[in-house]
Scaffold this active site. Structure first.
Site, PDB file in Angstrom:
ATOM      1  N   ASN A 109      -3.525  -6.597   7.283  1.00 54.62           N
ATOM      2  CA  ASN A 109      -2.258  -6.315   6.606  1.00 54.62           C
ATOM      3  C   ASN A 109      -1.829  -4.898   6.949  1.00 54.62           C
ATOM      4  O   ASN A 109      -2.657  -4.050   7.267  1.00 54.62           O
ATOM      5  CB  ASN A 109      -2.433  -6.440   5.091  1.00 54.62           C
ATOM      6  CG  ASN A 109      -1.125  -6.209   4.340  1.00 54.62           C
ATOM      7  OD1 ASN A 109      -0.067  -6.710   4.751  1.00 54.62           O
ATOM      8  ND2 ASN A 109      -1.178  -5.459   3.247  1.00 54.62           N
ATOM      9  N   HIS A 111       0.397  -1.695   5.262  1.00 47.89           N
ATOM     10  CA  HIS A 111       0.960  -1.230   3.990  1.00 47.89           C
ATOM     11  C   HIS A 111       1.560   0.166   4.194  1.00 47.89           C
ATOM     12  O   HIS A 111       0.932   1.014   4.827  1.00 47.89           O
ATOM     13  CB  HIS A 111      -0.141  -1.201   2.926  1.00 47.89           C
ATOM     14  CG  HIS A 111       0.387  -0.803   1.584  1.00 47.89           C
ATOM     15  ND1 HIS A 111       1.107  -1.671   0.782  1.00 47.89           N
ATOM     16  CD2 HIS A 111       0.347   0.379   0.913  1.00 47.89           C
ATOM     17  CE1 HIS A 111       1.469  -1.048  -0.321  1.00 47.89           C
ATOM     18  NE2 HIS A 111       1.018   0.200  -0.272  1.00 47.89           N
TER      19      HIS A 111
HETATM   20  C1  GRF Z   1       6.605  -2.903   5.833  1.00 48.30           C
HETATM   21  O1  GRF Z   1       6.955  -1.666   5.265  1.00 48.30           O
HETATM   22  C2  GRF Z   1       5.150  -3.217   5.606  1.00 48.30           C
HETATM   23  O2  GRF Z   1       4.347  -2.080   5.609  1.00 48.30           O
HETATM   24  C3  GRF Z   1       5.167  -3.848   4.241  1.00 48.30           C
HETATM   25  O3  GRF Z   1       6.341  -4.617   4.217  1.00 48.30           O
HETATM   26  C4  GRF Z   1       7.297  -4.063   5.116  1.00 48.30           C
HETATM   27  C5  GRF Z   1       7.666  -5.167   6.067  1.00 48.30           C
HETATM   28  O4  GRF Z   1       8.686  -4.769   6.951  1.00 48.30           O
HETATM   29  N1  GRF Z   1       3.956  -4.605   4.026  1.00 48.30           N
HETATM   30  P1  GRF Z   1       9.035  -5.689   8.191  1.00 48.30           P
HETATM   31  O5  GRF Z   1       9.390  -7.066   7.623  1.00 48.30           O
HETATM   32  O6  GRF Z   1       7.842  -5.737   9.073  1.00 48.30           O
HETATM   33  O7  GRF Z   1      10.218  -5.042   8.838  1.00 48.30           O
END
Ligand code: GRF
Length: 206
Positions: A109, A111
């Protein structure tokens, strides 16, 4: 050698998916293909991006399903696609123990904070409001807890006095796109071991 197969799970914009797809296409994640892109939401821009790239996609709506019943559908789709590594990229659901056990040690994942600070939603805004001078992003293995699990890579960005949630999120996002691909490459190469919570890379794998 057969290519490694990644599946990406998303719910929204899909910019991290796009960065991963770009890295695969450019050979920065070698010997790898994106086997499947899954969304729990129809109309997620990320799914459109995946279709535009000609990748296999599945929309699996979660409405009305218990967590594990839903996860069984997703796991079946991932198995059908012969997935080696699951990459969560803005997938707005907690995974059930069933899912985590099924793909044990093969789920990543990303974050948008320096975990363990600011887990959960709106991590960039949490960081700004807390007043930290630095924040960043984290790629970690997924376990049954929220935004927990051994950390593969982190990147740090400064927080500026004139930042808003949006400007800070944009600065962090650029780093997300960079380190997610690097972390996927490291994990697929397999040149690391996990000791407790620590992901320790082999000397040759640096
Ligand atoms: C990102 O900021 C990621 O870290 C978090 O959700 C957001 C997803 O953005 N888990 P994207 O859909 O990849 O543009």
């Amino acid at each position: 050698m057969e290519k490694k197969r990644i599946a990406v799970l998303l719910s929204g914009r899909g910019s991290n998916f796009d960065a991963l797809a770009e890295s695969v296409a450019a050979g920065r994640i070698p010997e790898t293909e994106i086997a499947l892109v899954v969304s729990n939401r129809e109309g997620a821009p990320g799914i459109e991006k995946a279709r535009a790239r000609g990748l296999a996609t599945r929309v699996i709506p979660s409405k009305g399903l218990e967590r594990e019943a839903y996860d069984r559908l997703v796991v079946a789709a991932l198995e059908e696609a012969r997935t080696d590594l699951v990459c969560l990229a803005g997938f707005m659901r907690l995974l059930s123990p069933y899912f985590v056990e099924h793909f044990g040690g093969r789920i990543l994942n990303i974050h948008p904070s320096l975990l363990p600070a600011f887990p959960g939603l709106e991590a960039q805004r949490q960081a700004l409001e807390h007043g930290v001078r630095f924040s960043g992003c984290t790629v970690h293995f997924v376990d049954e807890n929220l935004d927990a699990g051994p950390i593969v890579l982190q990147a740090v960005v400064p927080v500026r006095d004139d930042d808003t949630g949006e400007t800070l999120a944009a600065r962090i996002l650029a780093e997300e796109h960079r380190i997610y691909s690097e972390a996927v490459r490291i994990v697929l190469e397999g040149r690391y071991r996990i000791e407790g919570r620590r992901v320790i890379r082999d000397a040759a794998g640096r």
